[in-house]
Write an enzyme that holds these catalytic residues in place. Structure first.
Site, PDB file in Angstrom:
ATOM      1  N   MET A   1     -12.607  -1.209   9.099  1.00 53.92           N
ATOM      2  CA  MET A   1     -11.093  -0.569   8.839  1.00 53.92           C
ATOM      3  C   MET A   1     -11.462   0.397   7.648  1.00 53.92           C
ATOM      4  O   MET A   1     -12.350   0.772   7.242  1.00 53.92           O
ATOM      5  CB  MET A   1     -10.523  -1.631   8.672  1.00 53.92           C
ATOM      6  CG  MET A   1      -9.817  -2.507   9.676  1.00 53.92           C
ATOM      7  SD  MET A   1      -8.486  -3.495   9.420  1.00 53.92           S
ATOM      8  CE  MET A   1      -8.017  -4.044  10.873  1.00 53.92           C
TER       9      MET A   1
ATOM     10  N   THR B   1      -4.580  -3.113  -1.105  1.00 59.20           N
ATOM     11  CA  THR B   1      -4.730  -2.500   0.461  1.00 59.20           C
ATOM     12  C   THR B   1      -6.496  -2.674   0.439  1.00 59.20           C
ATOM     13  O   THR B   1      -7.032  -2.376  -0.443  1.00 59.20           O
ATOM     14  CB  THR B   1      -4.766  -1.205   0.710  1.00 59.20           C
ATOM     15  OG1 THR B   1      -5.425  -0.752   1.847  1.00 59.20           O
ATOM     16  CG2 THR B   1      -4.890  -0.164  -0.471  1.00 59.20           C
ATOM     17  N   ILE B   2      -6.865  -3.200   1.562  1.00 58.83           N
ATOM     18  CA  ILE B   2      -8.129  -3.321   1.527  1.00 58.83           C
ATOM     19  C   ILE B   2      -8.955  -2.009   1.706  1.00 58.83           C
ATOM     20  O   ILE B   2      -9.920  -1.950   1.539  1.00 58.83           O
ATOM     21  CB  ILE B   2      -8.585  -4.130   2.848  1.00 58.83           C
ATOM     22  CG1 ILE B   2      -8.126  -3.563   4.307  1.00 58.83           C
ATOM     23  CG2 ILE B   2      -8.187  -5.606   2.833  1.00 58.83           C
ATOM     24  CD1 ILE B   2      -8.901  -4.020   5.498  1.00 58.83           C
ATOM     25  N   ASP B   3      -8.251  -0.996   2.088  1.00 59.04           N
ATOM     26  CA  ASP B   3      -8.759   0.405   2.482  1.00 59.04           C
ATOM     27  C   ASP B   3      -9.012   1.244   1.126  1.00 59.04           C
ATOM     28  O   ASP B   3      -9.904   2.042   1.045  1.00 59.04           O
ATOM     29  CB  ASP B   3      -7.767   1.615   3.104  1.00 59.04           C
ATOM     30  CG  ASP B   3      -7.152   0.740   4.375  1.00 59.04           C
ATOM     31  OD1 ASP B   3      -7.970  -0.022   4.910  1.00 59.04           O
ATOM     32  OD2 ASP B   3      -6.032   1.185   4.926  1.00 59.04           O
TER      33      ASP B   3
ATOM     34  N   ARG C   1     -24.982  -1.788  21.165  1.00 59.29           N
ATOM     35  CA  ARG C   1     -23.835  -2.649  21.312  1.00 59.29           C
ATOM     36  C   ARG C   1     -22.759  -2.206  20.125  1.00 59.29           C
ATOM     37  O   ARG C   1     -23.355  -1.765  19.111  1.00 59.29           O
ATOM     38  CB  ARG C   1     -24.030  -4.005  20.916  1.00 59.29           C
ATOM     39  CG  ARG C   1     -25.097  -4.729  22.124  1.00 59.29           C
ATOM     40  CD  ARG C   1     -24.369  -4.870  23.328  1.00 59.29           C
ATOM     41  NE  ARG C   1     -25.006  -5.709  24.254  1.00 59.29           N
ATOM     42  CZ  ARG C   1     -26.011  -5.450  25.088  1.00 59.29           C
ATOM     43  NH1 ARG C   1     -26.041  -4.146  25.114  1.00 59.29           N
ATOM     44  NH2 ARG C   1     -26.586  -6.176  25.833  1.00 59.29           N
TER      45      ARG C   1
ATOM     46  N   GLY D   1       0.888  -1.150   0.216  1.00 55.82           N
ATOM     47  CA  GLY D   1      -0.089   0.099  -0.088  1.00 55.82           C
ATOM     48  C   GLY D   1       0.883   1.362  -0.091  1.00 55.82           C
ATOM     49  O   GLY D   1       2.115   1.226  -0.456  1.00 55.82           O
TER      50      GLY D   1
ATOM     51  N   GLU E   1     -13.366   3.220  11.045  1.00 53.16           N
ATOM     52  CA  GLU E   1     -12.514   3.679  12.206  1.00 53.16           C
ATOM     53  C   GLU E   1     -11.883   4.929  12.387  1.00 53.16           C
ATOM     54  O   GLU E   1     -11.302   5.495  13.516  1.00 53.16           O
ATOM     55  CB  GLU E   1     -11.022   2.666  12.183  1.00 53.16           C
ATOM     56  CG  GLU E   1     -10.420   2.747  11.067  1.00 53.16           C
ATOM     57  CD  GLU E   1      -9.162   1.571  11.032  1.00 53.16           C
ATOM     58  OE1 GLU E   1      -9.245   0.943  11.780  1.00 53.16           O
ATOM     59  OE2 GLU E   1      -8.406   1.664   9.877  1.00 53.16           O
TER      60      GLU E   1
END
Ligand code: F6P
Length: 362
Positions: free
Chosen positions: A183, A139-141, A280, A116, A236
């Site tokens: 994330m 990257t997962i982002d 929750r 990344g 996040e």
């Protein structure tokens, strides 16, 4: 003419890394008769050792569907600021000269760096120091500029979407607000796309600072319509207007990189306070990075791997493969890492979500 090339996977792992390795080996070893040397644990394998492993066709057999990376990775080992422990203290030292020397000792003519933002920045600097580098963005982002998509992202979105489907039934049974923290660092792509796919009621992303009163208003409006549960997806890196990101560790405490986390608990706490409703938090964490890559990610990763080999053949160094529309292109690594690709708050995806009735808490 036969060549030896090297490859490493750096930064956080993501689904599809093994598909890149397989693509590179198939194109280089089987199609061109080259040799491929894998470097273990990202740049750490060049700081130490060098620690390498032979990547022949047997080494990449049966890995297409496997998550993670058979080479291992590290998101701490920046050779330009490498953490060294001395007398109970950690100092950041420039060990790039050793990395260049170790790379040369392998006898490889080029290095493919799969990673990344952080990994590609290091790759660009090594290229300037004379290591011929080709970049493969992952990257997962999905926050890398100059590529429409990175592999890993589609799998992460699928995982979060499945989690939202499951959380709907339990949220509805208990009349609860379920806050799902996902994330993405400073870009809200996973939250936005999975939130739309999973029917979220509220999506909070770093690009749109939120107002908790507006979040609570959106949940109350649903209650008045007879929907006594809500699903809130919070990225996040999201933060309240006038406030700041919630960190587990700041950059100093974590080798120069902030560790995000905790905003989900903060939002859930505030919702329970302002509404007469149980709330929750579910933090999906590294589940989003693990396991089998989606078909889309396997295809994209395989294409990137094959193209990286073609780039070496053409001498296309200092550049990274990227996806534009449905086509592969190559871009300067320098441009790819100059800033992050973030969501446009005035863009079509946000408008669509708004039309669907999703609140961004603004
Ligand atoms: O950049 C990918 C990513 O998964 C981010 O979404 C997340 O903030 C970070 O890595 C987590 O890193 P680590 O694996 O060090 O906890």
């Amino acid at each position: 003419m036969s060549k030896t090339i090297a490859i490493l996977t750096g930064g956080g792992d993501c689904p599809g890394l093994n598909a890149v390795l397989r693509g590179v080996v198939r194109a280089a070893v089987l199609q061109r008769g080259w040799r491929v040397v894998g470097i273990e644990d990202g740049f750490d394998g060049l700081v130490e050792g060098p620690r390498t492993v032979e990547l022949d066709s047997a080494a990449v057999r049966g890995i297409l569907h496997r998550g993670g990376t058979i080479l291992g990775t590290s998101n701490r080992g920046n050779p330009f600021a490498f953490p060294v422990r001395e007398g109970g203290e950690t100092r950041l030292v420039d060990v790039s000269a050793r990395v260049v020397e170790n790379f040369r000792s392998i006898g490889a003519e080029a290095l493919i760096a799969v990673g990344g933002d952080g990994t590609l920045k290091i790759a660009r600097r090594l290229n300037e120091l004379g290591v011929p580098v080709v970049g493969v963005p992952k990257t997962i982002d999905n926050d890398l500029r100059k590529t429409d998509v990175t592999f890993g992202f589609s799998t992460a979105v699928d995982i979060v979407t499945e989690a939202l489907d499951r959380l709907h039934t339990t949220a509805e049974s208990h009349d609860r607000a379920l806050v799902v923290e996902v994330m993405g660092r400073d870009a809200g792509w996973i939250a936005l796309e999975a939130g739309i796919a999973g029917g979220a009621d509220v999506i909070l992303i770093p690009e749109i600072p939120f107002d908790l009163k507006k979040v609570c208003d959106a949940i109350s409006r649903r209650c008045r319509r007879g929907r006594h549960f809500s699903i809130v997806v919070v990225s996040e890196g999201a933060f309240p207007a006038g406030g700041s990101k919630v960190l587990q560790l700041n950059a100093k405490q974590n080798f120069g990189v902030e560790r995000l986390g905790g905003v989900g608990h903060f939002v859930a706490g505030e919702i329970s306070q302002c509404l007469d409703m149980e709330s929750r938090t579910v933090v999906l964490g590294h589940v989003q990075r693990g396991g089998t890559p989606s078909a889309l990610d396997r295809i994209l990763a395989s294409r990137f791997g094959v193209e990286a080999v073609a780039m070496i053949e053409r001498g296309d160094f200092g550049r990274a493969v990227a996806l534009r529309g449905r086509s592969l292109v190559t871009v300067e690594i320098e441009e790819a890492v100059a800033g992050l690709k973030r969501i446009d708050p005035a863009g079509e995806l946000i408008k669509t979500a708004t039309e669907l009735g999703i609140s961004f808490g603004n």
